[in-house]
Design an enzyme around this catalytic site. Structure first.
Site, short mmCIF file in Angstrom:
data_model
loop_
_atom_site.label_atom_id
_atom_site.label_comp_id
_atom_site.label_asym_id
_atom_site.label_seq_id
_atom_site.Cartn_x
_atom_site.Cartn_y
_atom_site.Cartn_z
N PRO A 155 4.89 -4.37 -0.56
CG PRO A 155 6.75 -2.91 -1.01
CD PRO A 155 6.42 -4.07 -0.17
N GLY A 180 0.78 -1.22 0.07
CA GLY A 180 -0.16 0.07 -0.01
C GLY A 180 0.77 1.36 0.06
NE ARG A 222 -0.32 2.30 -5.75
CZ ARG A 222 -1.51 2.38 -6.41
NH1 ARG A 222 -1.68 2.77 -7.58
NH2 ARG A 222 -2.54 1.63 -5.99
NE ARG A 252 -3.35 2.86 -10.78
CZ ARG A 252 -3.35 4.07 -10.50
NH1 ARG A 252 -2.88 4.82 -11.14
NH2 ARG A 252 -3.83 4.13 -9.14
CB CYS A 311 -16.31 1.85 -29.27
SG CYS A 311 -17.60 2.63 -30.00
#
Ligand code: LLP
Length: 422
Positions: free
Chosen positions: A267, A225, A269, A305, A337
């Protein structure tokens, strides 16, 4: 190109890659991944703290190998991630499998190969204990402390689907004891992209306290996190301060602990996010009255994201824009689309023309791993800039023909006749 852009690498390199490999292409920097692994590892000197990498952030096998080489184990959340790490040569004891609604087949697959199971429900714990009496496992609890950059990634709150409720931990202990299973670990993960370090410290407190009731405890895993800054001017998470505060508490805990206990963080990210960019090419620029749009050759099929979490990613025009009109404000649109397929809103960029290459920053985490083939498009290529400075293809792009042929083969329609009779 914009002044003071935080590109992690010389823009000319990125341009060269865009020209040679085409777009859309994810580019990762090995040196930066390594450097970030090392800085995490230096945070708790002389303490029994180990690091697991959350594979879901970026599971390219080359990235996994690099991080393994830095002495990390792996946090996995599916049997497929477990298998991926095993097949890449990871010792099963360095793989932590945090299950989430695991099937019996997944449980047997992982347990029979010696992977540590981190179990998040009493039902699954009972099934595990029955099938593997006399063995070991870890339990995931729900600390009722929540955080995260978006409600969809906040996992520790009272109503979240994850983990065993705190008040049910004694029952977990009973289930394990009945079958001679030793609960060796306790784990929580309060959310991804933590906003308040205090919440992580509070979670640590809950885990330390809960561990006291587990007589076989050998490790405590505080989850992942750790956030990264995505917006210009946003300050980074103060890791040193966090580590100082956490160290004090952990040292006190160790001083009073009956058995040796080690600690984990997992972790994803923070390690890979800033070390990756998504390269795309503008192919359409149009004025829609109130808004001007840059249309690109990628979309939420490749970087979900912004559409899923309203996430912000900086965008830089890499092409030579000197001598053009002054900066303009654009919406940057994908080629999917759906009107929600916007990579970025209201961004001020140098006047952008069809053919310009753009870099979407901080895309190394939860970019490619969340990519899909929606609209039947191919996935992006992936390129690694190695520590020695080479550019290496680490996933090749399929052509439109290959994409469709593979799809027809997988659906058993490769040999279909025009009337549908094969
Ligand atoms: N451990 C567990 C049990 C997790 O569920 C996660 C992420 C992590 C560790 C790593 O979290 P990190 O350090 O990367 O924040 N797709 C979302 C993020 C979802 C994360 C889910 N769990 C995004 O793009 O922001």
């Amino acid at each position: 190109m914009q002044a003071n852009h935080p590109l992690p690498v010389d823009p000319d390199r990125l341009l060269a890659i865009a020209e040679k490999w085409g777009t859309p292409t994810y580019v990762y920097l090995e040196a930066m991944i390594r450097e970030r692994c090392r800085s995490l590892k230096s945070l708790f000197p002389e303490m029994p703290v180990s690091w697991l990498y959350a594979v879901k952030a970026n599971d390219n096998p080359h990235v996994i190998r690099i991080i393994a080489g830095e002495g990390f184990g792996f946090d996995t959340v599916s049997y497929e991630e477990v298998l991926l790490c095993l097949k890449l040569g990871t010792d099963p004891r360095n793989i932590f499998y945090t299950e989430n609604n695991m099937t019996d087949a997944e449980m047997h697959g992982a347990a029979s190969q010696g992977v540590i199971l981190n179990i998040g429900s009493l039902g699954r714990l009972a099934a595990f204990c029955k099938a593997y009496p006399g063995t070991e496992c870890s339990i995931r609890i729900k600390p009722d402390i929540s955080d995260g950059h978006h409600a969809k990634v906040d996992t520790g709150n009272q109503d979240s689907k994850f983990g065993i409720r705190l008040d049910l931990v004694p029952e977990a202990v009973n289930i394990a004891r009945k079958h001679g299973v030793r609960i060796r670990g306790i784990h929580a993960h309060i959310g991804s992209g933590i906003q308040e370090p205090e919440n992580l410290l509070a979670e640590i407190e809950v885990l330390l306290k809960s561990s006291v009731n587990l007589q076989d405890i050998a490790f405590i895993n505080f989850g992942g996190g750790i956030p990264i800054p995505y917006r210009p001017g946003e300050s980074p998470f103060d890791l040193e301060r966090f580590a100082d505060l956490a160290s004090d508490r952990l040292k006190k805990f160790l001083a009073g602990a009956k058995n040796p206990v080690s600690f984990f963080f997992e972790p994803g990210r923070w390690i890979v996010g800033p070390a990756g960019v998504l390269l795309t090419q503008a192919n359409t620029v149009k004025d829609q009255g109130r808004k001007s749009f840059i249309g690109t050759d990628t979309g939420f099929n490749h970087l979900l994201r912004p559409a899923l979490y309203d996430a912000y990613h900086m965008v830089v025009n890499l092409s030579g824009t000197t001598g053009r009109e002054e900066d303009k404000t654009y919406h940057i649109a994908g080629n999917i689309c759906e009107s929600g397929d916007m990579l970025a809103l209201d961004r001020t960029l140098p006047e952008t023309r069809p053919g310009d290459y753009l870099a979407v920053l901080d895309a190394g985490a939860y970019g490619m791993t969340m990519a899909s083939q929606y609209n039947r498009r191919a996935l992006p290529a992936e390129v690694l800039i190695t520590t020695e400075g080479y550019h290496k293809t680490i996933r090749s792009r399929k052509s439109p023909e290959e994409t469709v042929d593979d799809f027809l083969r997988e659906t058993g329609m490769a040999a279909a006749q025009p009337d549908g009779v094969s």
